[in-house]
Design an enzyme around this catalytic site. Structure first.
Site, PDB file in Angstrom:
ATOM      1  N   TYR A  94       0.809  -1.220   0.000  1.00  0.00           N
ATOM      2  CA  TYR A  94       0.000   0.000   0.000  1.00  0.00           C
ATOM      3  C   TYR A  94       0.847   1.277   0.000  1.00  0.00           C
ATOM      4  O   TYR A  94       0.298   2.374  -0.083  1.00  0.00           O
ATOM      5  CB  TYR A  94      -0.866   0.054   1.259  1.00  0.00           C
ATOM      6  CG  TYR A  94      -2.194  -0.624   1.133  1.00  0.00           C
ATOM      7  CD1 TYR A  94      -2.268  -2.011   1.083  1.00  0.00           C
ATOM      8  CD2 TYR A  94      -3.375   0.102   1.083  1.00  0.00           C
ATOM      9  CE1 TYR A  94      -3.483  -2.650   0.989  1.00  0.00           C
ATOM     10  CE2 TYR A  94      -4.587  -0.535   0.985  1.00  0.00           C
ATOM     11  CZ  TYR A  94      -4.645  -1.900   0.934  1.00  0.00           C
ATOM     12  OH  TYR A  94      -5.845  -2.522   0.847  1.00  0.00           O
ATOM     13  N   ASP A 138      -6.388  -5.718   5.656  1.00  0.00           N
ATOM     14  CA  ASP A 138      -7.528  -5.272   4.855  1.00  0.00           C
ATOM     15  C   ASP A 138      -8.460  -6.452   4.597  1.00  0.00           C
ATOM     16  O   ASP A 138      -9.669  -6.399   4.844  1.00  0.00           O
ATOM     17  CB  ASP A 138      -6.987  -4.700   3.533  1.00  0.00           C
ATOM     18  CG  ASP A 138      -8.026  -3.878   2.804  1.00  0.00           C
ATOM     19  OD1 ASP A 138      -9.059  -3.560   3.408  1.00  0.00           O
ATOM     20  OD2 ASP A 138      -7.819  -3.569   1.627  1.00  0.00           O
ATOM     21  N   ASP A 153      -3.585 -17.315   5.050  1.00  0.00           N
ATOM     22  CA  ASP A 153      -4.655 -18.121   4.444  1.00  0.00           C
ATOM     23  C   ASP A 153      -5.280 -19.047   5.488  1.00  0.00           C
ATOM     24  O   ASP A 153      -6.503 -19.228   5.544  1.00  0.00           O
ATOM     25  CB  ASP A 153      -4.171 -18.886   3.212  1.00  0.00           C
ATOM     26  CG  ASP A 153      -2.780 -19.467   3.356  1.00  0.00           C
ATOM     27  OD1 ASP A 153      -2.061 -19.063   4.277  1.00  0.00           O
ATOM     28  OD2 ASP A 153      -2.410 -20.325   2.542  1.00  0.00           O
ATOM     29  N   LYS A 157       2.319 -13.903   5.862  1.00  0.00           N
ATOM     30  CA  LYS A 157       2.484 -14.889   4.786  1.00  0.00           C
ATOM     31  C   LYS A 157       3.994 -15.123   4.633  1.00  0.00           C
ATOM     32  O   LYS A 157       4.565 -15.064   3.540  1.00  0.00           O
ATOM     33  CB  LYS A 157       1.837 -14.295   3.528  1.00  0.00           C
ATOM     34  CG  LYS A 157       1.591 -15.219   2.406  1.00  0.00           C
ATOM     35  CD  LYS A 157       0.432 -16.155   2.602  1.00  0.00           C
ATOM     36  CE  LYS A 157       0.410 -17.132   1.445  1.00  0.00           C
ATOM     37  NZ  LYS A 157      -0.146 -18.419   1.726  1.00  0.00           N
TER      38      LYS A 157
END
Ligand code: NAD
Length: 419
Positions: free
Chosen positions: A158, A306, A282, A228
């Site tokens: 971002y 987000d 995930d 992640k």
């Protein structure tokens, strides 16, 4: 202080911040900037103001609202999207609330929301996700959800460091990556857009520190670092490692990690410690649904935060009720999770609950807990009677559909009755 087009209310006083003590000094009649925003912001903003005014009044307080402008309003008044004096007014007054601002996809200007968060260094986007009695939910046990999501707000993909396909700049970056950095044949031939994902030790640690502080102050059981790092080892993996580091360095007495929890405490944490654990993003999305009650406070890089917070919000009634706030040091800009929903704009139909509950976060931040509690109680009792806006009404049996303004008026009446 004076501005070109912003009118400062005569009767109000400015909130100030004692940096050494890290406390806000809130006068009896604080000036609070309000940015209504685009689309449904014009419907939900005024509705939320009425409710917040009622709660303030009922508890012996008073808010001097000061209109500030960005997006569509600013284009009309200033001929620009985000006037400098809007940023300055929010910076100087420290506590503000905003509605959503539209961001065009692909072409056009960059997100004004992201720009505001960056310019004001509002590094923690905080989204509490809890069940309100009576809210329709797609899951069996929505009341198990009681989480607070801390999303890093200033970096990650971002950060806005990206180059458009077909430009000289992107080809320069491609050459640098392939020739100088040795990633030859990693990027396919032909047109490419390239973005950079910075995750810093500074940005990670101040976010995770804030999440742990919150967990300690609010008797929460755990803080989960969501990353992640299995794939993006040096960015998301570093987020996890720095997150654990800040727990060990700054909170050695107040936190333990998950290994210690099992090795020393057989999985039963003592009451006064916060367990710091981590989950791959995930897997975390799955756990939100299958092991909801095991999660409490989540700390995440920008993009994971987000996705995760919208998904968590869906379990407890969706965007119409999901509140949020952006925090910096001695500073808050409250804003709902939802966007400007252009197709519902100006119809007096959108749900103002998310905006109202974002205002509740703002009231808590300035120490008006009695007013914040009144807002919560009144909204919950309103929703439990299924007297709601269209988005919730269509999901409940025997609901009564109210407009934005009717809903707000009824919440105001409940506040007056409860006070
Ligand atoms: P959105 O949240 O505006 O709307 C998605 C859908 O959710 C709507 O069509 C509507 O069905 C529902 N919804 C959202 N808020 C609601 C409310 N208060 N009451 C009832 N229903 C509601 O998301 P979008 O359509 O992806 O985005 C529209 C614009 O908003 C885009 O320009 C986007 O960039 C912007 N946006 C801004 C913010 C922000 O200002 N912080 C956040 C998200 C999106």
């Amino acid at each position: 202080m004076s501005y070109d087009k912003i009118e400062v209310p005569d009767e109000g006083e400015q909130i100030t911040y004692d940096e050494d003590e890290d406390v806000l000094e809130v006068p009896d009649h604080p000036i609070i900037p309000v940015l209504h925003g685009d689309g449904i912001g014009k419907d939900v903003g005024p509705a939320a103001q009425k409710v917040l005014n009622a709660a303030a009044e009922a508890t012996g307080h008073d808010i001097a609202w000061m209109d500030v402008y960005a997006g569509e309003d600013a284009r009309e008044t200033y001929d620009e999207n985000l006037p400098q004096e809007t940023v300055e007014a929010i910076r100087e007054h420290r506590v503000a609330i905003k509605g959503p601002l539209t961001t065009p996809v692909g072409a056009g200007f960059r997100s004004l929301n992201v720009a505001l968060r960056k310019k004001l260094d509002l590094y923690a986007n905080v989204r509490p996700t809890y069940y309100l009695d009576g809210v329709p939910s797609p899951v069996k046990d929505p009341e198990e959800m009681d989480m607070v999501n801390f999303r890093e707000n200033t970096e990650d993909v971002y950060a806005g460091i990206e180059w458009e396909a077909g430009t000289d700049e992107v080809e320069e970056v491609r050459d640098f990556v392939e020739d100088d950095m040795g990633f030859d044949a990693t990027i396919h031939d032909g047109a490419v857009g390239i973005g950079v994902k910075p995750i810093t030790e500074f940005g990670t640690k101040r976010l995770v520190r804030r999440a742990i502080e919150y967990a300690i102050e609010n008797d929460r059981d755990s803080v989960t670092l969501v990353h992640k790092g299995n794939i993006m080892k040096f960015t998301e993996g570093a987020f996890r490692d720095w997150g654990y580091e800040v727990a060990e360095e700054d909170f050695p007495e107040e936190t333990i990690d998950e290994d210690t929890l099992w090795e020393e405490y057989d999985g039963e944490a003592p009451d006064d410690v916060v367990v710091v654990k981590d989950r791959i993003a995930d897997n975390m999305l799955q756990q939100l649904l299958t092991r909801t009650e095991n999660y409490d406070v989540l700390a995440m890089p920008n993009l994971n935060g987000d996705y995760l917070s919208d998904s968590a919000g869906a379990q407890i009634g969706g965007l119409g009720i999901a509140p949020g706030a952006n925090f910096g040091d001695g500073r808050v800009l409250a804003e709902p999770v939802h966007g400007s929903a252009p197709k519902h704009a100006g119809k007096d139909k959108a749900n103002p609950t998310a905006m109202i509950l974002s205002g509740k976060l703002m009231l808590e931040y300035i120490g008006w807990d009695d007013a914040a509690d009144l807002v919560h109680e009144a909204v919950e009792s309103q929703i439990s009677e299924h007297r709601v806006t269209y988005d919730l009404e269509r999901q409940v049996e025997g609901g009564v559909k109210l407009s934005t303004s009717e809903y707000a008026e009824e919440v105001v009446e409940r506040i007056e009755d409860l006070a």
